[in-house]
Design a protein around this motif. Structure first.
Motif, mmCIF file in Angstrom:
data_model
loop_
_atom_site.group_PDB
_atom_site.id
_atom_site.type_symbol
_atom_site.label_atom_id
_atom_site.label_comp_id
_atom_site.label_asym_id
_atom_site.label_seq_id
_atom_site.Cartn_x
_atom_site.Cartn_y
_atom_site.Cartn_z
ATOM 1 N N ARG A 376 -11.863 -13.388 19.875
ATOM 2 C CA ARG A 376 -11.871 -14.818 20.193
ATOM 3 C C ARG A 376 -11.872 -15.618 18.903
ATOM 4 N NH1 ARG A 376 -11.985 -15.878 25.916
ATOM 5 N NH2 ARG A 376 -12.653 -13.906 26.857
ATOM 6 N N ALA A 405 -18.203 -19.994 27.734
ATOM 7 C CA ALA A 405 -16.849 -20.211 27.219
ATOM 8 C C ALA A 405 -16.071 -18.899 27.194
ATOM 9 C CB ALA A 405 -16.918 -20.826 25.819
ATOM 10 N N LYS A 407 -16.769 -16.190 29.097
ATOM 11 C CA LYS A 407 -16.647 -15.663 30.454
ATOM 12 C C LYS A 407 -15.510 -16.322 31.232
ATOM 13 C CE LYS A 407 -20.484 -14.947 32.709
ATOM 14 N NZ LYS A 407 -21.716 -15.144 33.518
ATOM 15 N N TYR A 408 -15.324 -17.608 31.020
ATOM 16 C CA TYR A 408 -14.371 -18.348 31.853
ATOM 17 C C TYR A 408 -13.086 -18.716 31.114
ATOM 18 C CZ TYR A 408 -18.442 -18.598 34.843
ATOM 19 O OH TYR A 408 -19.533 -18.268 35.620
ATOM 20 N N SER A 409 -12.742 -17.983 30.078
ATOM 21 C CA SER A 409 -11.459 -18.198 29.395
ATOM 22 C C SER A 409 -10.831 -16.848 29.076
ATOM 23 C CB SER A 409 -11.649 -19.025 28.112
ATOM 24 O OG SER A 409 -12.488 -18.344 27.196
ATOM 25 N N GLU A 410 -9.534 -16.868 28.839
ATOM 26 C CA GLU A 410 -8.793 -15.624 28.605
ATOM 27 C C GLU A 410 -9.018 -15.124 27.176
ATOM 28 O OE1 GLU A 410 -7.094 -13.885 30.810
ATOM 29 O OE2 GLU A 410 -7.644 -15.308 32.399
ATOM 30 N N THR A 413 -7.938 -16.833 23.499
ATOM 31 C CA THR A 413 -7.946 -18.299 23.497
ATOM 32 C C THR A 413 -9.041 -18.810 22.572
ATOM 33 O OG1 THR A 413 -9.370 -18.350 25.456
ATOM 34 C CG2 THR A 413 -6.996 -18.472 25.829
ATOM 35 N N ASP A 432 -13.701 -24.950 25.241
ATOM 36 C CA ASP A 432 -12.887 -23.751 25.473
ATOM 37 C C ASP A 432 -11.570 -24.149 26.114
ATOM 38 O OD1 ASP A 432 -12.985 -23.646 28.458
ATOM 39 O OD2 ASP A 432 -15.130 -23.363 28.132
ATOM 40 N N GLU A 433 -10.688 -23.190 26.278
ATOM 41 C CA GLU A 433 -9.384 -23.412 26.905
ATOM 42 C C GLU A 433 -9.277 -22.590 28.180
ATOM 43 O OE1 GLU A 433 -6.718 -22.290 23.799
ATOM 44 O OE2 GLU A 433 -7.104 -24.081 22.593
ATOM 45 N N GLY A 434 -10.388 -22.546 28.916
ATOM 46 C CA GLY A 434 -10.475 -21.670 30.080
ATOM 47 C C GLY A 434 -10.050 -22.302 31.390
ATOM 48 N N THR A 435 -10.678 -21.838 32.475
ATOM 49 C CA THR A 435 -10.268 -22.222 33.829
ATOM 50 C C THR A 435 -10.591 -23.677 34.147
ATOM 51 O OG1 THR A 435 -12.390 -21.434 34.690
ATOM 52 C CG2 THR A 435 -10.548 -19.884 34.713
ATOM 53 N N GLY A 490 -9.537 -26.180 30.646
ATOM 54 C CA GLY A 490 -10.719 -25.899 29.836
ATOM 55 C C GLY A 490 -11.821 -26.928 30.015
#
Length: 505
Positions: A376, A405, A407-410, A413, A432-435, A490
């Motif tokens: 990451r 951050a 847990k919920y992003s790829e 990212t 973050d750039e997540g869901t 995100g």
């Protein structure tokens, strides 16, 4: 016009003698009554529901007034018994069967007829009003449907005060609004609303103009909740009795409003309690699962080492030991969260506030999360040098936000930690750039035990305590935490901390 003797009181004269009917009609119409005539019991029973009073002769074709009297009384009107015989026994029997008065057809009969009927009307009106007030009183103390309660209150006020219209205005979050109306006349609504606002701006017991009477709700020395307005289509003065009755009805409206607001609060509290119970039940299931997973892994790897130690290579043994350490740490973190939450619920979470190096704390937290952050790209951009915080709680706050951050992003990212000072506080952002979250989910993100349904359906592990603890950690350090998010784009979590006091020059 007063409550005591309104125009249009409807009197039915029941007499088998047409001359007596004519004379009675003439005298009563001169006294202001609306008179109807009947020559028999059959004629008297037709349309009796629209009559206020009955002047009933003892002798009738085929029956007697005593036989007819109960049938008339049970339909609603009050009955005055009339006879040519001055019998005390007959008078007692008439009163026993429901008559409100008794009059003998003697030489003074027509002279006193108007006064007798007027007294009978006052008795009838008193009984009717007492019954209506009792009915409204029972309704406001027991009913739970807001619209029906207020509709009955304003309709009861209109009937009791013989008004053409009645309106109830109630304070809401949107201001003073019209809650209920009754009757065919409410006048100019904007003008009426303006009068209601003026009454509440300078509280008085009543405000009266021609054809309009306004009373605060409740009328006592309490914070006004609204206004009861009584309206007449023609210019009219309300007498003291009417004003007192309007005040009593406003009290009923105030009781009803207070009861309904308490009921709404009770329902909200019950719903909230049920929600908390549901969340706690979900928490127990989630915690059981979260505890079982690392425990099963620790037990499984340890048992494999014990049973197959000789057959395993050194690399395999080290891998299994690393797995045991990883899941033990995971288990310890979960227990620590649960213990922290129990401290929060008991009100025993405290902070040892001191001047900390904010950038150093961020870098130390990221370093401690090294294995979790593998793969990451983490950017640290902390401009502010120091803040007032508890070092342990600050690191737990950062750990929870960074863990979320991840847990919920790829994988791959970017995660960004920013720190700045503005408005007299230090601001720390974890982006973050997540869901991301919907606006509804963002509103509930810091609720204990809550997790988005799409997250739970995706089998992402968690207890729903992390962000709730972040909120409490930041609160006891004197700051606040917020989230800005867009679904699929995100999230950015921002928390504030007090800045150190500047050194004296």
């Amino acid at each position: 016009m007063t409550i005591g003797m309104p125009g249009g009181v409807r009197v039915l004269v029941v007499d088998d003698d047409p001359d007596h009917r004519l004379l009675a009609r003439h005298r009563l119409e001169r006294a202001g009554f609306d008179v109807r005539l009947a020559g028999s019991a059959e004629e008297a029973l037709v349309g009796i529901e629209s009559v206020d009073l009955v002047l009933l002769d003892y002798r009738l074709p085929g029956t007697s007034g005593l036989e007819l009297l109960p049938l008339l009384s049970e339909r609603g009107p009050s009955v005055v018994m009339v006879t040519g015989m001055g019998s005390e026994g007959l008078a007692v029997e008439a009163m026993r069967r429901g008559a409100v008065d008794y009059i003998v057809k003697d030489e003074s009969y027509l002279e006193i007829l108007g006064d007798v009927v007027r007294r009978a009307w006052l008795h009838h009106d008193l009984v009717r009003r007492a019954g209506e007030l009792e009915r409204i009183g029972l309704l406001v103390t027991s009913a739970s449907a807001r619209r029906e309660v207020f509709a009955e209150v304003v309709e009861g006020a209109r009937r009791l005060l013989r008004a053409d219209g009645c309106a109830l205005f109630v304070f809401t979050e949107a201001g003073l609004v019209q809650e209920a109306t009754a009757g065919c006349h409410v006048g100019d609504r904007n003008s009426l609303l303006a009068d209601a606002r003026r009454l509440l701006a300078a509280p008085q017991k009543t405000v009266e103009t021609l054809g309009r009477l306004l009373v605060p709700v409740p009328p006592a020395d309490e914070t006004p909740l609204g206004v009861l307005a009584v309206l007449a289509s023609e210019p009219r003065r309300f007498d003291p009795e009417e004003r007192r009755l309007a005040v009593a009805l406003a009290s009923y409206a105030g009781i009803a409003l207070g009861n309904l607001r308490r009921l709404d609060l009770e329902r909200a509290l019950v719903a909230e309690l049920q929600q908390m119970l549901d969340l706690r039940r979900d928490l127990m299931a989630s915690v059981s699962h979260e505890l079982r997973t690392p425990l099963t892994c620790v037990s499984g790897f340890a048992e494999t080492l014990r049973a197959h130690w000789a057959a395993l290579s050194d690399d395999e043994r080290l891998l299994f030991v690393d797995k045991i350490c990883h899941h033990s740490t995971e288990l310890g973190d979960l227990v620590e969260r649960l213990l922290d939450f129990s401290q929060v619920e008991a009100g025993r979470l405290h902070a040892g506030i001191r001047n900390v190096d904010l950038r150093a704390e961020v870098e130390a937290t990221v370093a401690a999360l090294g294995p979790l952050m593998t793969g990451r790209p983490v950017e640290i951009d902390v401009e502010v040098s120091s803040a007032m915080a508890d070092s342990v709680l600050l690191r737990r706050t950062l750990t929870n936000l960074l863990s979320n951050a991840v847990k919920y992003s790829e994988p791959g990212t970017r995660i960004v930690v920013r720190g700045s000072a503005s408005g007299g506080v230090a601001r720390v952002e974890v982006a973050d750039e997540g869901t991301g979250l919907t606006s509804e989910e963002a509103d509930r993100a810091f609720d204990p035990f809550w997790r988005a349904s799409r997250v739970t359906s995706n089998s992402l592990r968690g207890t729903g305590l992390g962000l709730a603890l972040v909120k409490e950690y930041v609160r006891v350090m004197g700051g606040d935490v917020t989230v800005e998010s867009e679904l699929g784009q995100g999230s950015t979590f921002t928390f504030t901390l007090p800045l150190p006091e500047p050194l004296p020059v």
